[in-house]
Design a protein around this motif. Structure first.
Motif, PDB file in Angstrom:
ATOM      1  N   SER A  55       0.830  -1.208   0.000  1.00 40.59           N
ATOM      2  CA  SER A  55       0.000   0.000   0.000  1.00 40.59           C
ATOM      3  C   SER A  55       0.863   1.257   0.000  1.00 40.59           C
ATOM      4  O   SER A  55       0.479   2.278  -0.565  1.00 40.59           O
ATOM      5  CB  SER A  55      -0.903   0.021   1.231  1.00 40.59           C
ATOM      6  OG  SER A  55      -1.686  -1.134   1.265  1.00 40.59           O
ATOM      7  N   MET A  58       2.005   2.094  -3.489  1.00 41.52           N
ATOM      8  CA  MET A  58       0.896   2.673  -4.242  1.00 41.52           C
ATOM      9  C   MET A  58       0.449   4.008  -3.666  1.00 41.52           C
ATOM     10  O   MET A  58      -0.431   4.655  -4.218  1.00 41.52           O
ATOM     11  CB  MET A  58      -0.314   1.730  -4.200  1.00 41.52           C
ATOM     12  CG  MET A  58      -0.178   0.477  -5.000  1.00 41.52           C
ATOM     13  SD  MET A  58      -0.272   0.825  -6.757  1.00 41.52           S
ATOM     14  CE  MET A  58      -2.011   0.692  -7.081  1.00 41.52           C
ATOM     15  N   LEU A  60      -1.398   4.406  -1.091  1.00 39.31           N
ATOM     16  CA  LEU A  60      -2.834   4.225  -0.818  1.00 39.31           C
ATOM     17  C   LEU A  60      -3.129   4.292   0.674  1.00 39.31           C
ATOM     18  O   LEU A  60      -4.147   3.808   1.117  1.00 39.31           O
ATOM     19  CB  LEU A  60      -3.290   2.863  -1.339  1.00 39.31           C
ATOM     20  CG  LEU A  60      -3.711   2.765  -2.797  1.00 39.31           C
ATOM     21  CD1 LEU A  60      -4.106   1.343  -3.139  1.00 39.31           C
ATOM     22  CD2 LEU A  60      -4.852   3.713  -3.111  1.00 39.31           C
ATOM     23  N   MET A  97      -2.814  -2.919  -8.976  1.00 42.33           N
ATOM     24  CA  MET A  97      -2.871  -3.705  -7.750  1.00 42.33           C
ATOM     25  C   MET A  97      -3.989  -4.734  -7.832  1.00 42.33           C
ATOM     26  O   MET A  97      -5.049  -4.476  -8.399  1.00 42.33           O
ATOM     27  CB  MET A  97      -3.106  -2.775  -6.567  1.00 42.33           C
ATOM     28  CG  MET A  97      -2.756  -3.395  -5.247  1.00 42.33           C
ATOM     29  SD  MET A  97      -2.253  -2.153  -4.057  1.00 42.33           S
ATOM     30  CE  MET A  97      -1.867  -3.184  -2.662  1.00 42.33           C
ATOM     31  N   PHE A  99      -6.165  -7.065  -5.214  1.00 38.21           N
ATOM     32  CA  PHE A  99      -6.390  -7.246  -3.777  1.00 38.21           C
ATOM     33  C   PHE A  99      -6.727  -8.684  -3.442  1.00 38.21           C
ATOM     34  O   PHE A  99      -7.024  -9.497  -4.311  1.00 38.21           O
ATOM     35  CB  PHE A  99      -7.524  -6.328  -3.298  1.00 38.21           C
ATOM     36  CG  PHE A  99      -7.122  -4.892  -3.214  1.00 38.21           C
ATOM     37  CD1 PHE A  99      -6.095  -4.501  -2.382  1.00 38.21           C
ATOM     38  CD2 PHE A  99      -7.772  -3.931  -3.967  1.00 38.21           C
ATOM     39  CE1 PHE A  99      -5.727  -3.174  -2.291  1.00 38.21           C
ATOM     40  CE2 PHE A  99      -7.409  -2.599  -3.885  1.00 38.21           C
ATOM     41  CZ  PHE A  99      -6.384  -2.223  -3.045  1.00 38.21           C
ATOM     42  N   VAL A 104     -15.016  -8.603  -2.489  1.00 36.28           N
ATOM     43  CA  VAL A 104     -15.307  -7.258  -1.998  1.00 36.28           C
ATOM     44  C   VAL A 104     -14.560  -6.161  -2.745  1.00 36.28           C
ATOM     45  O   VAL A 104     -14.794  -4.987  -2.497  1.00 36.28           O
ATOM     46  CB  VAL A 104     -15.011  -7.124  -0.481  1.00 36.28           C
ATOM     47  CG1 VAL A 104     -15.966  -7.981   0.315  1.00 36.28           C
ATOM     48  CG2 VAL A 104     -13.578  -7.482  -0.169  1.00 36.28           C
ATOM     49  N   SER A 105     -13.663  -6.523  -3.674  1.00 38.23           N
ATOM     50  CA  SER A 105     -12.917  -5.439  -4.302  1.00 38.23           C
ATOM     51  C   SER A 105     -13.658  -4.835  -5.502  1.00 38.23           C
ATOM     52  O   SER A 105     -13.388  -3.704  -5.878  1.00 38.23           O
ATOM     53  CB  SER A 105     -11.500  -5.873  -4.674  1.00 38.23           C
ATOM     54  OG  SER A 105     -11.502  -7.065  -5.395  1.00 38.23           O
ATOM     55  N   VAL A 167     -10.531  -8.991 -12.006  1.00 37.43           N
ATOM     56  CA  VAL A 167      -9.598  -8.065 -11.364  1.00 37.43           C
ATOM     57  C   VAL A 167      -8.221  -8.149 -12.037  1.00 37.43           C
ATOM     58  O   VAL A 167      -7.559  -7.135 -12.255  1.00 37.43           O
ATOM     59  CB  VAL A 167      -9.510  -8.358  -9.848  1.00 37.43           C
ATOM     60  CG1 VAL A 167      -8.421  -7.527  -9.207  1.00 37.43           C
ATOM     61  CG2 VAL A 167     -10.843  -8.078  -9.185  1.00 37.43           C
ATOM     62  N   ASP A 182      -1.647  -8.532  -3.798  1.00 38.44           N
ATOM     63  CA  ASP A 182      -1.671  -8.705  -2.347  1.00 38.44           C
ATOM     64  C   ASP A 182      -2.504  -9.928  -1.988  1.00 38.44           C
ATOM     65  O   ASP A 182      -3.718  -9.853  -1.887  1.00 38.44           O
ATOM     66  CB  ASP A 182      -2.244  -7.434  -1.701  1.00 38.44           C
ATOM     67  CG  ASP A 182      -2.096  -7.441  -0.192  1.00 38.44           C
ATOM     68  OD1 ASP A 182      -1.635  -8.461   0.345  1.00 38.44           O
ATOM     69  OD2 ASP A 182      -2.453  -6.431   0.435  1.00 38.44           O
TER      70      ASP A 182
ATOM     71  N   GLU B 218     -13.709  -1.862   0.877  1.00 34.99           N
ATOM     72  CA  GLU B 218     -12.622  -2.369   0.050  1.00 34.99           C
ATOM     73  C   GLU B 218     -12.762  -1.932  -1.413  1.00 34.99           C
ATOM     74  O   GLU B 218     -11.775  -1.637  -2.068  1.00 34.99           O
ATOM     75  CB  GLU B 218     -12.614  -3.899   0.167  1.00 34.99           C
ATOM     76  CG  GLU B 218     -11.408  -4.588  -0.420  1.00 34.99           C
ATOM     77  CD  GLU B 218     -10.122  -4.398   0.379  1.00 34.99           C
ATOM     78  OE1 GLU B 218     -10.165  -3.757   1.448  1.00 34.99           O
ATOM     79  OE2 GLU B 218      -9.084  -4.886  -0.086  1.00 34.99           O
ATOM     80  N   TYR B 219     -13.994  -1.865  -1.918  1.00 36.67           N
ATOM     81  CA  TYR B 219     -14.111  -1.503  -3.333  1.00 36.67           C
ATOM     82  C   TYR B 219     -13.762  -0.049  -3.595  1.00 36.67           C
ATOM     83  O   TYR B 219     -13.407   0.313  -4.718  1.00 36.67           O
ATOM     84  CB  TYR B 219     -15.481  -1.881  -3.918  1.00 36.67           C
ATOM     85  CG  TYR B 219     -16.683  -1.343  -3.186  1.00 36.67           C
ATOM     86  CD1 TYR B 219     -17.420  -2.161  -2.345  1.00 36.67           C
ATOM     87  CD2 TYR B 219     -17.092  -0.034  -3.352  1.00 36.67           C
ATOM     88  CE1 TYR B 219     -18.525  -1.689  -1.673  1.00 36.67           C
ATOM     89  CE2 TYR B 219     -18.199   0.448  -2.685  1.00 36.67           C
ATOM     90  CZ  TYR B 219     -18.910  -0.385  -1.851  1.00 36.67           C
ATOM     91  OH  TYR B 219     -19.996   0.101  -1.196  1.00 36.67           O
ATOM     92  N   TYR B 222     -10.078  -0.151  -3.820  1.00 36.59           N
ATOM     93  CA  TYR B 222      -9.732  -0.713  -5.122  1.00 36.59           C
ATOM     94  C   TYR B 222      -9.933   0.330  -6.228  1.00 36.59           C
ATOM     95  O   TYR B 222      -9.118   0.446  -7.140  1.00 36.59           O
ATOM     96  CB  TYR B 222     -10.584  -1.957  -5.387  1.00 36.59           C
ATOM     97  CG  TYR B 222     -10.306  -2.606  -6.714  1.00 36.59           C
ATOM     98  CD1 TYR B 222      -9.044  -3.104  -7.002  1.00 36.59           C
ATOM     99  CD2 TYR B 222     -11.291  -2.700  -7.685  1.00 36.59           C
ATOM    100  CE1 TYR B 222      -8.770  -3.684  -8.221  1.00 36.59           C
ATOM    101  CE2 TYR B 222     -11.034  -3.286  -8.907  1.00 36.59           C
ATOM    102  CZ  TYR B 222      -9.768  -3.776  -9.169  1.00 36.59           C
ATOM    103  OH  TYR B 222      -9.494  -4.342 -10.383  1.00 36.59           O
ATOM    104  N   ARG B 224      -9.606   3.458  -5.909  1.00 40.20           N
ATOM    105  CA  ARG B 224      -8.463   4.376  -5.835  1.00 40.20           C
ATOM    106  C   ARG B 224      -7.228   3.742  -6.456  1.00 40.20           C
ATOM    107  O   ARG B 224      -6.461   4.391  -7.146  1.00 40.20           O
ATOM    108  CB  ARG B 224      -8.187   4.755  -4.378  1.00 40.20           C
ATOM    109  CG  ARG B 224      -9.256   5.652  -3.787  1.00 40.20           C
ATOM    110  CD  ARG B 224      -8.935   6.026  -2.359  1.00 40.20           C
ATOM    111  NE  ARG B 224      -7.675   6.755  -2.268  1.00 40.20           N
ATOM    112  CZ  ARG B 224      -6.864   6.707  -1.224  1.00 40.20           C
ATOM    113  NH1 ARG B 224      -7.185   5.989  -0.188  1.00 40.20           N
ATOM    114  NH2 ARG B 224      -5.753   7.391  -1.235  1.00 40.20           N
TER     115      ARG B 224
END
Lengths: 326, 325
Positions: A55, A58, A60, A97, A99, A104-105, A167, A182, B218-219, B222, B224
């Motif tokens: 993170s 990035m 983040l 990236m 995840f 949930v991403s 993803v 990750d 989390e999304y 993601y 970002r």
């Protein structure tokens, strides 16, 4: 590999958490280089700072987390001091990236198509139709059947493995130089894990993308990563080529990790006693000393510096295997 | 879909039946309307005649039964006081109330959504504190007092707007409304603003807390990581997700604004249904009270159905027959 110039140079990276009473460093002076097209595995247990390192690269981090020192250089630009807008342009374009949990991403209420097209349009001036074509090609590459139709679908209509493929497709959309993955397979079935692994490997090879693969599973990295870094308590305790590191680990922690991998010829697993140090408490000496079976007085009072050359080093006063090389 | 609609409509009928029974009995319990309607000097004989004329001599359950029979034919009864059909009384005043409610709803959205988004996005920064403190005033100061203050400042001191009453009425698609005239807008601005404030404060708070919750998901992280602009992350990714809780509350608010703007209608002398209801309760004008409340309940039922349909449009995971995909 070392004759090429690195695509990413991290030097003395320190990431801290700022609480009202005090600041605590969670990533403590991490340095490494990443070369084009290689797969660099980062392994460590929960709280070792491996995800935090990802993170931080990035940029983040959200308050109270922040980068407190060091540099993250990409093509002579230090990402830690980059203005927000330039960093945004870089994210998802040069550094992508993946995840851990694909469930949930992805945004549950937006179509897959929208989430892919926006990833292209955030970085390139292209028409929506061209972006859609790119998205369709990317989905084809990761083996999603009838991609035109699936673009109209929502994440909940995809299985976990399929979502992670989406993803991955998004990560490769803009041909990034680096992908930070990750724990991308931790949340998936073992059979799917292998597919996802080979998918990322294949695409990274084709496009020359370097991959930082963060995981707690050293066994997973063994057949897959070019180099491995072992993190413990926010530090890199050992780094080296995957083969060397696994066949002749020099840091006792690395050896403990290897000892915990189940193999057919082993009846019992070596269990590493104790817990990682609480970084909120001050400590002296080597952070692994309290759990180390080889620890001596010196380990408890002095902090070891990384020994060895840049690509292969260990942070230990009494490295194992340092004479009997295999 | 057809099965779903049938189920919803039959539920609605049951709700209406229950509500009508409750209100009917409730108003009956308040007292004998004749004692209020007829002067004390009236003879026993005339009293009995009047009672028979209004149908009040029959047992309460017979009266209720007759009322229900009328309802089936769209007959809400005849007002004891005005001696005109209830439905006419209500329809006369309905447009004024509906237009006030709708404009207030619009105002509360215009004020509430942007401020809520800003407060949620910059949470715990000075701008957030300012908005949150402002919203405390909006919902804690009594509504009528805010209304009086608005009149004092904008009507009396500055003389920008009229202090009350409804403006010039035009017609739009056959519906009489003051929203098609400039004078109408000048008149509706202050009462609608007054009515909107409380609801705007609720929208601000709900939007803020929903955004705060969603922004840590989390999304969003993601999004970002994909390099999207903050603007797009907030307005598309985050806002799209908070629309579901928002719509629930907005539906209830719309119903409230349409049905219970009574205080504002009184302060601004707005010729809506609120005044009619208050007068009718005072005079035990049972058909009007029951009729009005049935109209209100029907409004809520319709709004609720619209909200349920909106859910399925806003969240692809929700199916119309109630199941989750």
């Amino acid at each position: 590999m070392s004759d090429q110039s690195p695509v990413l140079s991290v030097r003395d990276l320190v990431t801290e958490i700022r609480l009202s009473e005090r600041h605590v460093n969670l990533v403590r002076g991490v340095s490494f280089d990443l070369y084009p097209g290689e797969v660099l595995g980062v392994v460590g247990e929960s709280g070792s700072g491996k995800s935090m390192t990802g993170s931080s690269i990035m940029n983040l981090l959200e308050p109270p987390l922040r980068i407190a020192g060091g540099s993250v250089c990409m093509a002579d630009r230090d990402l830690t001091t980059l203005p927000a807008e330039e960093m945004r342009e870089l994210r998802g374009d040069r550094v992508a990236m993946i995840f851990q949990d694909p469930m949930v991403s992805l945004n549950p209420v937006l179509t897959i198509g929208e989430q892919m097209i926006e990833a292209v349009k955030a970085h390139r001036k292209v028409s929506t139709n061209d972006a859609r074509d790119l998205a369709i090609k990317a989905l084809q590459k990761v083996g999603i059947p009838s991609p035109e139709k699936r673009l109209k679908g929502y994440p909940h209509e995809f299985s976990g493995g399929m979502r992670q493929r989406v993803v991955i497709a998004i990560a490769f959309l803009n041909n990034p130089d680096i992908i930070i993955a990750d724990e991308p397979t931790t949340a998936l079935d073992v059979t799917i894990q292998a597919q996802i692994l080979s998918e990322i490997q294949k695409q990274a090879r084709e496009s020359g993308t370097a991959v930082i693969w963060i995981t707690h599973d050293l066994a997973l990295l063994s057949g897959f990563a070019d180099r491995v870094m072992v993190m413990y308590a926010g530090e890199i305790v050992e780094a080296g080529s995957t083969a060397d590191l696994i066949s002749s680990p020099r840091h006792p922690y690395t050896q403990a990790l290897i000892g915990a991998i189940p193999t057919p010829d082993r009846d019992t697993l070596d269990i590493l006693e104790g817990f990682p140090p609480d970084l909120f408490n001050d400590q002296s000496g080597c952070s692994f000393a309290p759990r180390c079976v080889f620890a001596k007085d010196r380990c408890r009072s002095q902090i070891p510096e990384p020994a060895g050359e840049n690509l292969s080093r260990a942070r230990c006063f009494f490295p194992l295997h340092h004479e009997e090389t295999t | 879909m057809a099965a779903y609609l049938l189920q919803r409509v039959s539920q609605a009928v049951i709700v209406l039946l229950l509500v009508s029974l409750l209100i009917f009995m409730g108003v009956y319990a308040i007292g004998d309307p004749l004692e209020l309607l007829i002067s004390p000097e009236t003879t026993e004989q005339d009293m009995a005649l009047a009672r028979a004329a209004l149908g009040l001599d029959k047992p309460i359950w017979v009266q209720y039964w007759l009322y229900l029979k009328g309802l089936l034919h769209g007959d809400l009864g005849v007002s004891f006081v005005y001696n005109t059909p209830t439905i006419e009384l209500i329809l006369q005043r309905l447009p004024a109330t509906v237009e006030l409610g709708l404009v207030a709803f619009l105002f509360s959205l215009i004020i509430g959504l942007p401020l809520g988004l800003i407060a949620g996005y910059y949470s715990d920064k000075p701008v957030d504190d300012a908005i949150m403190n402002g919203s405390i005033f909006m919902f804690s100061l009594p509504n009528f007092w805010q209304g009086l203050l608005l009149i004092l400042v904008f009507a009396v001191s500055l003389n920008w707007m009229p202090a009350g009453d409804r403006g010039e009425v035009g017609t739009f698609l056959g519906i009489p409304t003051s929203l098609v005239t400039l004078d109408g807008w000048r008149h509706i601005f202050l009462p609608a603003f007054n009515l909107a404030l409380f609801n705007a404060a609720l929208i601000i708070r709900l939007t803020r807390s929903s955004i705060q919750e969603v922004m840590s998901s989390e999304y969003i992280r993601y999004a970002r990581a994909k390099g999207l602009t903050n603007r797009r992350i907030l307005l598309r990714h985050a806002f799209r997700n908070i629309q579901i809780p928002l719509v629930t509350v907005l539906g209830l608010e719309l119903g409230n604004l349409l049905a219970y703007g009574i205080i504002t209608e009184t302060v601004f002398d707005w010729p809506g249904m609120g005044q009619l209801l208050i007068n009718s309760i005072r005079l035990s004008d049972r058909p009007v009270v029951v009729g009005y409340l049935l109209v209100v309940v029907t409004l809520f039922i319709i709004i609720n159905m619209v909200v349920d349909v909106l859910y399925t449009l806003l969240d692809p995971r929700i199916k119309i027959d109630g199941g989750r995909a």
